[in-house]
Enzyme design. Sequence first.
Site, PDB file in Angstrom:
ATOM      1  N   ARG A  12       0.947  -1.182   0.028  1.00  0.00           N
ATOM      2  CA  ARG A  12       0.066   0.315   0.049  1.00  0.00           C
ATOM      3  C   ARG A  12       0.744   1.225  -0.002  1.00  0.00           C
ATOM      4  O   ARG A  12       0.993   1.927  -0.904  1.00  0.00           O
ATOM      5  CB  ARG A  12      -1.076   0.069   1.037  1.00  0.00           C
ATOM      6  N   ASP A  13       1.647   1.577   1.122  1.00  0.00           N
ATOM      7  CA  ASP A  13       2.297   2.793   1.322  1.00  0.00           C
ATOM      8  C   ASP A  13       3.547   2.809   0.300  1.00  0.00           C
ATOM      9  O   ASP A  13       3.871   3.612  -0.349  1.00  0.00           O
ATOM     10  CB  ASP A  13       2.938   2.929   2.651  1.00  0.00           C
ATOM     11  N   HIS A 206       9.087   7.277   7.809  1.00  0.00           N
ATOM     12  CA  HIS A 206       9.663   7.496   6.279  1.00  0.00           C
ATOM     13  C   HIS A 206      11.242   7.848   6.548  1.00  0.00           C
ATOM     14  O   HIS A 206      11.741   8.218   7.489  1.00  0.00           O
ATOM     15  CB  HIS A 206       8.859   8.223   5.583  1.00  0.00           C
ATOM     16  N   CYS A 237       4.058   9.490  -0.032  1.00  0.00           N
ATOM     17  CA  CYS A 237       2.814   9.975  -0.199  1.00  0.00           C
ATOM     18  C   CYS A 237       2.762  11.122  -1.181  1.00  0.00           C
ATOM     19  O   CYS A 237       3.332  11.928  -1.217  1.00  0.00           O
ATOM     20  CB  CYS A 237       2.311  10.546   1.388  1.00  0.00           C
TER      21      CYS A 237
HETATM   22  P1  HMG Z   1     -13.148  15.101  -1.262  1.00  0.00           P
HETATM   23  O1  HMG Z   1     -12.963  15.553  -2.872  1.00  0.00           O
HETATM   24  O2  HMG Z   1     -13.222  15.937  -0.404  1.00  0.00           O
HETATM   25  O3  HMG Z   1     -14.592  14.273  -1.291  1.00  0.00           O
HETATM   26  O4  HMG Z   1     -12.167  13.806  -1.260  1.00  0.00           O
HETATM   27  P2  HMG Z   1     -15.751  13.805  -2.044  1.00  0.00           P
HETATM   28  O5  HMG Z   1     -16.534  13.033  -1.071  1.00  0.00           O
HETATM   29  O6  HMG Z   1     -16.199  14.868  -2.697  1.00  0.00           O
HETATM   30  O7  HMG Z   1     -15.120  12.807  -3.101  1.00  0.00           O
HETATM   31  C1  HMG Z   1     -14.437  13.294  -4.300  1.00  0.00           C
HETATM   32  C2  HMG Z   1     -14.608  12.194  -5.149  1.00  0.00           C
HETATM   33  O8  HMG Z   1     -13.832  10.858  -4.681  1.00  0.00           O
HETATM   34  C3  HMG Z   1     -16.087  11.951  -5.636  1.00  0.00           C
HETATM   35  O9  HMG Z   1     -15.856  11.342  -7.008  1.00  0.00           O
HETATM   36  C4  HMG Z   1     -16.303  10.579  -4.969  1.00  0.00           C
HETATM   37  O10 HMG Z   1     -17.264   9.870  -5.418  1.00  0.00           O
HETATM   38  C5  HMG Z   1     -14.918   9.925  -4.952  1.00  0.00           C
HETATM   39  P3  HMG Z   1     -16.342  12.694  -8.363  1.00  0.00           P
HETATM   40  O11 HMG Z   1     -17.774  12.922  -8.110  1.00  0.00           O
HETATM   41  O12 HMG Z   1     -15.171  13.459  -8.427  1.00  0.00           O
HETATM   42  O13 HMG Z   1     -16.167  11.502  -9.397  1.00  0.00           O
HETATM   43  N1  HMG Z   1     -14.849   8.999  -3.781  1.00  0.00           N
HETATM   44  C6  HMG Z   1     -14.310   7.860  -3.741  1.00  0.00           C
HETATM   45  N2  HMG Z   1     -14.280   6.968  -4.555  1.00  0.00           N
HETATM   46  C7  HMG Z   1     -13.598   5.770  -4.254  1.00  0.00           C
HETATM   47  N3  HMG Z   1     -13.478   5.418  -2.851  1.00  0.00           N
HETATM   48  C8  HMG Z   1     -13.915   6.211  -1.942  1.00  0.00           C
HETATM   49  C9  HMG Z   1     -14.309   7.376  -2.253  1.00  0.00           C
HETATM   50  N4  HMG Z   1     -14.626   8.522  -1.517  1.00  0.00           N
HETATM   51  C10 HMG Z   1     -14.845   9.530  -2.518  1.00  0.00           C
HETATM   52  N5  HMG Z   1     -13.858   5.798  -0.629  1.00  0.00           N
HETATM   53  C11 HMG Z   1     -11.131  11.801  -0.097  1.00  0.00           C
HETATM   54  C12 HMG Z   1     -11.820  13.247   0.114  1.00  0.00           C
HETATM   55  C13 HMG Z   1     -10.731  11.447   1.217  1.00  0.00           C
HETATM   56  C14 HMG Z   1     -12.131  10.817  -0.849  1.00  0.00           C
HETATM   57  C15 HMG Z   1     -10.059  12.027  -1.012  1.00  0.00           C
HETATM   58  O14 HMG Z   1      -9.338  13.244  -0.433  1.00  0.00           O
HETATM   59  C16 HMG Z   1      -9.077  10.884  -0.968  1.00  0.00           C
HETATM   60  O15 HMG Z   1      -9.129   9.785  -1.638  1.00  0.00           O
HETATM   61  N6  HMG Z   1      -7.800  11.147  -0.605  1.00  0.00           N
HETATM   62  C17 HMG Z   1      -6.845   9.993  -0.526  1.00  0.00           C
HETATM   63  C18 HMG Z   1      -5.457  10.408   0.062  1.00  0.00           C
HETATM   64  C19 HMG Z   1      -4.576   9.194   0.074  1.00  0.00           C
HETATM   65  O16 HMG Z   1      -5.101   7.970   0.058  1.00  0.00           O
HETATM   66  N7  HMG Z   1      -3.457   9.617   0.539  1.00  0.00           N
HETATM   67  C20 HMG Z   1      -2.330   8.274   0.670  1.00  0.00           C
HETATM   68  C21 HMG Z   1      -2.710   7.610   1.855  1.00  0.00           C
HETATM   69  S1  HMG Z   1      -2.406   8.329   3.575  1.00  0.00           S
HETATM   70  C22 HMG Z   1      -0.670   8.148   3.621  1.00  0.00           C
HETATM   71  O17 HMG Z   1       0.173   7.760   2.867  1.00  0.00           O
HETATM   72  C23 HMG Z   1      -0.058   8.339   5.090  1.00  0.00           C
HETATM   73  C24 HMG Z   1       0.133   7.215   5.648  1.00  0.00           C
HETATM   74  O18 HMG Z   1       1.131   6.313   5.268  1.00  0.00           O
HETATM   75  C25 HMG Z   1       0.857   7.745   7.043  1.00  0.00           C
HETATM   76  C26 HMG Z   1       2.053   8.562   6.925  1.00  0.00           C
HETATM   77  O19 HMG Z   1       2.941   8.411   6.484  1.00  0.00           O
HETATM   78  O20 HMG Z   1       1.980   9.717   7.499  1.00  0.00           O
HETATM   79  C27 HMG Z   1      -0.886   6.421   6.292  1.00  0.00           C
HETATM   80 MG    MG Z   2       3.389   6.568   4.995  1.00  0.00          MG
END
Ligand code: HMG
Ligand code: MG
Length: 284
Positions: A12-13, A206, A237
């Site tokens: 995943r990450d 990281h 990320c």
């Molecule tokens: P948003 O734009 O605020 O929310 O996104 P929304 O509800 O308006 O949704 C936007 C679009 O996404 C819509 O589609 C929804 O249908 C779709 P459109 O109408 O534009 O075609 N949507 C989804 N599609 C599939 N599955 C879903 C989903 N939810 C909405 N569950 C949202 C908010 C959270 C969805 C967006 O910002 C997002 O997906 N962010 C993900 C960011 C991400 O994955 N980052 C990487 C992971 S975190 C990380 O790596 C850190 C970590 O490792 C720890 C560290 O290192 O610190 C964990």
């Molecule tokens: Mg991470």
Amino acid sequence: MDYVEIFEVGPRDGLQNEKRQIPTEDKIALVDLLSGAGFKRIEVASFVSPKWVPQMADSAEVLAGITRAKDVSYAALTPNLRGFEGAMAAKADEIAIFGSASEGFSKGNINCTIAESLERFQPVADAANEAGIMMRGYISCVTDCPFDGPTPPDKVAWVAEQLIAMGCYEISLGDTIGQATPDTIDAMLDAVLGVAGPDMFAGHYHDTAGRACDNIEASLKKGLRVFDAAVGGLGGCPYAPGAQGNVATEAVHDRVTALGYATGLDRDILEKAADMARQMRAGE
Ligand code: HMG
Ligand code: MG
């Protein structure tokens, strides 16, 4: 012998940041190899918007295609109820909600403030608790944020308290951009350990500045025994400028083994998986 658990987050990450769409069967092959290495938990999927993170769009196919080992929990990120439903349909064994201790990163990564993110997580937590699904919590930017600078330790402790109250069984503390030092990790851990004991926390560091293993060593001294890592040191990320890979699983294994801890992992399989992960990154 004291035991350290490495939570493998490479599929995943490690892979979420790759520009080239990695074939689903390659992801499945990596998870299948990792399943025999001795991990108890492997994060393999992320049910987020495919517009935000295209690489994770085949998460359901990955979960459907892997050969599940009996004693391994296959985990998925779920930012909202829709993600939770996707993870349940794909039979993820556990889920994770992921927030931030800094406002800038919360906005950049999940498009809302910290307070809004907690509101969004509540229905996910309710659904997970109702279904009896294990839920982990992530907190990003626990020492440094690419937008806001240094993170106050009290803020991390406050977010941890909220996530624990929602029912998270463990909080993974993310040094998202790999800028922490043993001193800043110490200060952050002093704050969060005021909220819960060390068995409630994991280090997710990281390795951008090459200090992740030193930060793990500092965390071991505070009693933490779970660390997230990615084979081959893959990752980053997409919403954290300058973030590089997770600390490499094999490096963590070597460091903690040298310190006298057992990991239960097969070093040869780790090496093979790291090779496979590096080839995926190179596009071979
Ligand atoms: P948003 O734009 O605020 O929310 O996104 P929304 O509800 O308006 O949704 C936007 C679009 O996404 C819509 O589609 C929804 O249908 C779709 P459109 O109408 O534009 O075609 N949507 C989804 N599609 C599939 N599955 C879903 C989903 N939810 C909405 N569950 C949202 C908010 C959270 C969805 C967006 O910002 C997002 O997906 N962010 C993900 C960011 C991400 O994955 N980052 C990487 C992971 S975190 C990380 O790596 C850190 C970590 O490792 C720890 C560290 O290192 O610190 C964990
Ligand atoms: Mg991470």
